[in-house]
Design a protein around this motif. Structure first.
Motif, PDB file in Angstrom:
ATOM      1  N   ALA A  14       0.828  -1.210   0.000  1.00 46.34           N
ATOM      2  CA  ALA A  14       0.000   0.000   0.000  1.00 46.34           C
ATOM      3  C   ALA A  14       0.861   1.258   0.000  1.00 46.34           C
ATOM      4  O   ALA A  14       0.567   2.220  -0.721  1.00 46.34           O
ATOM      5  CB  ALA A  14      -0.940  -0.010   1.206  1.00 46.34           C
ATOM      6  N   ILE A  15       1.941   1.261   0.776  1.00 44.93           N
ATOM      7  CA  ILE A  15       2.850   2.411   0.795  1.00 44.93           C
ATOM      8  C   ILE A  15       3.461   2.608  -0.589  1.00 44.93           C
ATOM      9  O   ILE A  15       3.521   3.733  -1.099  1.00 44.93           O
ATOM     10  CB  ILE A  15       3.946   2.232   1.869  1.00 44.93           C
ATOM     11  CG1 ILE A  15       3.337   2.364   3.266  1.00 44.93           C
ATOM     12  CG2 ILE A  15       5.084   3.230   1.673  1.00 44.93           C
ATOM     13  CD1 ILE A  15       4.256   1.906   4.393  1.00 44.93           C
ATOM     14  N   THR A  28      -6.657  -0.698  -5.117  1.00 48.93           N
ATOM     15  CA  THR A  28      -6.648  -1.775  -4.130  1.00 48.93           C
ATOM     16  C   THR A  28      -6.407  -3.118  -4.811  1.00 48.93           C
ATOM     17  O   THR A  28      -5.844  -4.026  -4.198  1.00 48.93           O
ATOM     18  CB  THR A  28      -7.955  -1.814  -3.324  1.00 48.93           C
ATOM     19  OG1 THR A  28      -9.059  -1.929  -4.228  1.00 48.93           O
ATOM     20  CG2 THR A  28      -8.091  -0.568  -2.466  1.00 48.93           C
ATOM     21  N   GLU A  29      -6.792  -3.221  -6.060  1.00 53.03           N
ATOM     22  CA  GLU A  29      -6.529  -4.452  -6.814  1.00 53.03           C
ATOM     23  C   GLU A  29      -5.027  -4.668  -6.973  1.00 53.03           C
ATOM     24  O   GLU A  29      -4.515  -5.772  -6.771  1.00 53.03           O
ATOM     25  CB  GLU A  29      -7.203  -4.373  -8.190  1.00 53.03           C
ATOM     26  CG  GLU A  29      -7.131  -5.633  -8.983  1.00 53.03           C
ATOM     27  CD  GLU A  29      -7.908  -5.537 -10.292  1.00 53.03           C
ATOM     28  OE1 GLU A  29      -7.592  -6.340 -11.187  1.00 53.03           O
ATOM     29  OE2 GLU A  29      -8.790  -4.676 -10.422  1.00 53.03           O
ATOM     30  N   LEU A  52      -7.300   1.463   4.738  1.00 54.33           N
ATOM     31  CA  LEU A  52      -6.034   0.856   4.323  1.00 54.33           C
ATOM     32  C   LEU A  52      -4.961   1.928   4.169  1.00 54.33           C
ATOM     33  O   LEU A  52      -3.843   1.774   4.679  1.00 54.33           O
ATOM     34  CB  LEU A  52      -6.209   0.091   3.009  1.00 54.33           C
ATOM     35  CG  LEU A  52      -4.919  -0.396   2.333  1.00 54.33           C
ATOM     36  CD1 LEU A  52      -4.156  -1.370   3.233  1.00 54.33           C
ATOM     37  CD2 LEU A  52      -5.239  -1.031   0.989  1.00 54.33           C
ATOM     38  N   ILE A  53      -5.285   3.012   3.483  1.00 52.26           N
ATOM     39  CA  ILE A  53      -4.313   4.088   3.280  1.00 52.26           C
ATOM     40  C   ILE A  53      -3.939   4.724   4.612  1.00 52.26           C
ATOM     41  O   ILE A  53      -2.763   5.021   4.862  1.00 52.26           O
ATOM     42  CB  ILE A  53      -4.832   5.134   2.273  1.00 52.26           C
ATOM     43  CG1 ILE A  53      -5.049   4.497   0.897  1.00 52.26           C
ATOM     44  CG2 ILE A  53      -3.898   6.333   2.192  1.00 52.26           C
ATOM     45  CD1 ILE A  53      -3.820   3.841   0.281  1.00 52.26           C
ATOM     46  N   THR A  54      -4.912   4.903   5.487  1.00 51.13           N
ATOM     47  CA  THR A  54      -4.624   5.434   6.821  1.00 51.13           C
ATOM     48  C   THR A  54      -3.652   4.522   7.560  1.00 51.13           C
ATOM     49  O   THR A  54      -2.675   4.989   8.156  1.00 51.13           O
ATOM     50  CB  THR A  54      -5.924   5.609   7.625  1.00 51.13           C
ATOM     51  OG1 THR A  54      -6.732   6.610   6.982  1.00 51.13           O
ATOM     52  CG2 THR A  54      -5.657   6.026   9.056  1.00 51.13           C
ATOM     53  N   ALA A  55      -3.897   3.220   7.516  1.00 48.30           N
ATOM     54  CA  ALA A  55      -2.997   2.261   8.168  1.00 48.30           C
ATOM     55  C   ALA A  55      -1.601   2.316   7.540  1.00 48.30           C
ATOM     56  O   ALA A  55      -0.590   2.229   8.250  1.00 48.30           O
ATOM     57  CB  ALA A  55      -3.570   0.854   8.081  1.00 48.30           C
ATOM     58  N   SER A 111      -6.460  17.836   2.387  1.00 48.37           N
ATOM     59  CA  SER A 111      -7.774  18.486   2.294  1.00 48.37           C
ATOM     60  C   SER A 111      -8.899  17.450   2.261  1.00 48.37           C
ATOM     61  O   SER A 111     -10.055  17.781   2.489  1.00 48.37           O
ATOM     62  CB  SER A 111      -7.846  19.377   1.052  1.00 48.37           C
ATOM     63  OG  SER A 111      -7.709  18.590  -0.116  1.00 48.37           O
ATOM     64  N   ASP A 112      -8.552  16.192   2.005  1.00 53.14           N
ATOM     65  CA  ASP A 112      -9.521  15.102   1.991  1.00 53.14           C
ATOM     66  C   ASP A 112      -9.797  14.706   3.448  1.00 53.14           C
ATOM     67  O   ASP A 112      -8.873  14.359   4.180  1.00 53.14           O
ATOM     68  CB  ASP A 112      -8.927  13.914   1.214  1.00 53.14           C
ATOM     69  CG  ASP A 112      -9.864  12.741   1.079  1.00 53.14           C
ATOM     70  OD1 ASP A 112     -10.687  12.499   2.002  1.00 53.14           O
ATOM     71  OD2 ASP A 112      -9.777  12.044   0.062  1.00 53.14           O
ATOM     72  N   PRO A 113     -11.043  14.754   3.876  1.00 53.95           N
ATOM     73  CA  PRO A 113     -11.351  14.409   5.275  1.00 53.95           C
ATOM     74  C   PRO A 113     -10.853  13.022   5.685  1.00 53.95           C
ATOM     75  O   PRO A 113     -10.528  12.803   6.854  1.00 53.95           O
ATOM     76  CB  PRO A 113     -12.877  14.471   5.340  1.00 53.95           C
ATOM     77  CG  PRO A 113     -13.285  15.341   4.206  1.00 53.95           C
ATOM     78  CD  PRO A 113     -12.238  15.150   3.137  1.00 53.95           C
ATOM     79  N   ALA A 114     -10.764  12.082   4.732  1.00 51.49           N
ATOM     80  CA  ALA A 114     -10.276  10.740   5.059  1.00 51.49           C
ATOM     81  C   ALA A 114      -8.794  10.741   5.388  1.00 51.49           C
ATOM     82  O   ALA A 114      -8.304   9.824   6.043  1.00 51.49           O
ATOM     83  CB  ALA A 114     -10.551   9.795   3.883  1.00 51.49           C
TER      84      ALA A 114
END
Length: 173
Positions: A14-15, A28-29, A52-55, A111-114
């Motif tokens: 992911a990184i 994600t694929e 996933l991106i947060t992790a 700027s993306d809340p996620a």
């Protein structure tokens, strides 16, 4: 493969992908394929792409903080803790450009809340770690972090000739 090893493999994939393509273009694929798992299994583990991106961002930041702790614990004679962390950061920049691109994408996507909360939290964690490990004043930590940001941008742009002599500059810390 143990669950911990599988999780590590997924986070590294992911990184890498996030560093290459940013939040919205990250596939994600592709991450699942790189990690050798199915996409449904990826979502079973992490729930959503944002989780996933947060992790991955948190994992990346934990790794950076560990590099800084190790640099200070093994600080060569004649170097201050800030200089030792700076040398370790330079080595990271030279080793893997996706590491620094992961950081840049995180800040750009703030700027993306996620992403905003994890971007703020992880940047502050690095800042606090540098302050604690160095024992320096807020002004010195700010100067050090500013220099690190410059090195990150120059590394991302593949302009190492503009670094000057980073070791000479780091001796000022």
């Amino acid at each position: 493969m143990s669950a911990d090893d599988r999780r590590e493999s997924i986070l590294q994939a992911a990184i890498l992908e996030y560093g290459r393509t940013g939040m919205h273009a990250t596939s994600t694929e592709v991450i699942a394929e790189r990690a050798g798992i199915s996409q449904p299994y990826l979502f079973r583990l992490f729930g959503t792409k944002a989780e996933l991106i947060t992790a991955a961002i948190e994992h990346h930041t934990d790794g950076l903080r560990a590099v800084f702790r190790d640099a200070v614990e093994n600080c060569p004679a004649g170097l201050t803790p800030l200089a030792a962390m700076g040398v370790a950061y330079l080595e990271l920049l030279q080793d893997d450009p996706n590491d620094l691109r992961c950081q840049l994408h995180t800040w750009a996507a703030a700027s993306d809340p996620a992403i905003k909360e994890v971007a703020q939290r992880t940047y502050r964690a690095v800042w606090d770690e540098v302050a604690e490990l160095s024992g320096e004043s807020p002004a010195e930590v700010r100067r050090f972090m500013s220099y690190g940001m410059l090195l990150t941008v120059l590394g991302a742009l593949d302009l190492p000739d503009l670094f000057g002599d980073p070791l000479e500059t780091l001796q000022e810390f």
